[in-house]
Enzyme design. Structure first.
Site, PDB file in Angstrom:
ATOM      1  N   GLN A   1      -4.575  -2.702   9.015  1.00  0.00           N
ATOM      2  CA  GLN A   1      -5.026  -2.829   8.781  1.00  0.00           C
ATOM      3  C   GLN A   1      -5.325  -4.229   9.935  1.00  0.00           C
ATOM      4  O   GLN A   1      -5.044  -4.756  11.157  1.00  0.00           O
ATOM      5  CB  GLN A   1      -2.658  -3.767   8.723  1.00  0.00           C
TER       6      GLN A   1
ATOM      7  N   LYS B   1       0.776  -0.850  -0.075  1.00  0.00           N
ATOM      8  CA  LYS B   1       0.284   0.008   0.007  1.00  0.00           C
ATOM      9  C   LYS B   1       1.026   0.973  -0.074  1.00  0.00           C
ATOM     10  O   LYS B   1       0.401   2.745  -0.647  1.00  0.00           O
ATOM     11  CB  LYS B   1      -0.770  -0.209   0.739  1.00  0.00           C
TER      12      LYS B   1
ATOM     13  N   ASP C   1     -11.470   2.315   4.248  1.00  0.00           N
ATOM     14  CA  ASP C   1     -11.344   0.689   3.816  1.00  0.00           C
ATOM     15  C   ASP C   1     -13.041   0.908   4.140  1.00  0.00           C
ATOM     16  O   ASP C   1     -13.592  -0.306   3.752  1.00  0.00           O
ATOM     17  CB  ASP C   1     -10.750   0.306   4.999  1.00  0.00           C
TER      18      ASP C   1
END
Ligand code: GUN
Length: 290
Positions: free
Chosen positions: A96, A52, A119
């Site tokens: 994460q 990322k 997200d």
């Protein structure tokens, strides 16, 4: 059979994002800034966050990784999230997953400001997605939708079977593909660990999405001729000397010859997930889609 080349599509979307950010920056706005919270030392998570970061730098998005030991308490992690929520320099951030077992992942997701939840995991954003309002879409399903669109795959009225009901992929994708839109207007069946005979459903499917995390689960005799097959699986299979290979959820070698379209692993859905996160970050920064 045509390959759904996620890597290729992701590269062209990245090019577009880069150009759009350059325009914004030359008009005096600052570059978008994405933060990632990474807890512990999970190998796969380290790789994903690294990928990322790399993708951010390719398109001109600033990125910051905040790392914490896996002993961090739930309360301390929530404090860190509150800091990011209130930090005007940060446009969006992700935590994460997975998190260590002593931390309630849903509590963490609930603490993220929906306006910075790139997200798309916060219940506010998931709720908006369910009723078809503009929102941050979870990156993997968003990437799959982009892939279907870029390859002009007909979805209206098609039977779509999704295997796997995770909050990150299967569940949101089932909503998106059944929405009144393109890609969408599918008749969706969501199979999971309590589905007796998955093949019974996949054999009648025009589109199969395998997102259960079991390597090579989808076999050729479970797929009808001409089906579109999308493989979300990325299990790491350990090799020699600490190396590993990525295995998809589809028995690619035997399934591919029966398909009209199929996504490979690696190079299919994975790059689309990352580029979708970049799209969400752009939206968080500038309040518009790319
Ligand atoms: N773990 C696996 N996929 C994802 C994702 O898309 N976002 C986050 N935050 N964690 C993940």
């Amino acid at each position: 059979m045509e390959l759904l080349k996620g890597k290729l599509i992701a590269d062209s979307v990245k090019k577009r994002i880069k150009e759009k950010i350059e325009e914004k920056v030359s008009s005096g706005l600052r570059a978008p800034h994405l933060a990632a919270i990474l807890v512990g030392e999970d190998g796969a998570s380290l790789t994903y966050v690294g990928n990322k970061e790399k993708a951010c730098s390719q398109v001109g998005i600033k990125s910051t990784v905040l790392r914490f030991p896996d002993t961090i308490t739930e309360d301390s992690l929530i404090e860190e999230i509150k800091k990011l929520n209130g930090n005007p320099e940060i446009d969006g951030f992700i935590v994460q997953m997975p998190l260590p077992p002593h931390i309630d992942e849903q509590k963490i997701i609930d603490a993220i400001d929906p306006c910075k939840d790139v997200d798309g995991f916060n219940p506010v954003n998931l709720g908006n997605m369910v009723i078809g309002r503009p929102t941050f879409l979870p990156a993997t399903p968003f990437g799959i939708m982009t892939l279907l669109k870029e390859y002009n795959i007909e979805t209206s009225g098609k039977n779509c079977v999704i295997i796997g009901r995770s909050n990150i992929v299967g569940k949101p994708l089932s909503i998106m593909l059944s929405a009144k839109s393109y890609p969408g207007d599918c008749t969706v069946t969501l199979c999971h660990s309590h589905t007796g005979n998955v093949g019974l459903y996949t054999k009648n499917a025009d589109i199969v999405v395998a997102a259960l995390g079991v390597p090579h689960f989808l076999k050729a005799d479970m797929v009808k001729d001409g089906a579109v097959v999308i493989d979300v699986g990325i299990t790491r299979i350990p090799g020699e000397g600490g190396s590993y290979k990525l295995a998809g959820d589809v028995d690619f070698e035997n399934v591919a010859p029966k398909c009209s379209f199929i996504s490979p692993v690696p190079g299919g859905v994975g790059p689309m997930t990352i580029v979708s996160l970049l799209e969400n970050t752009y939206k968080a920064a500038y309040g518009e889609n790319i």
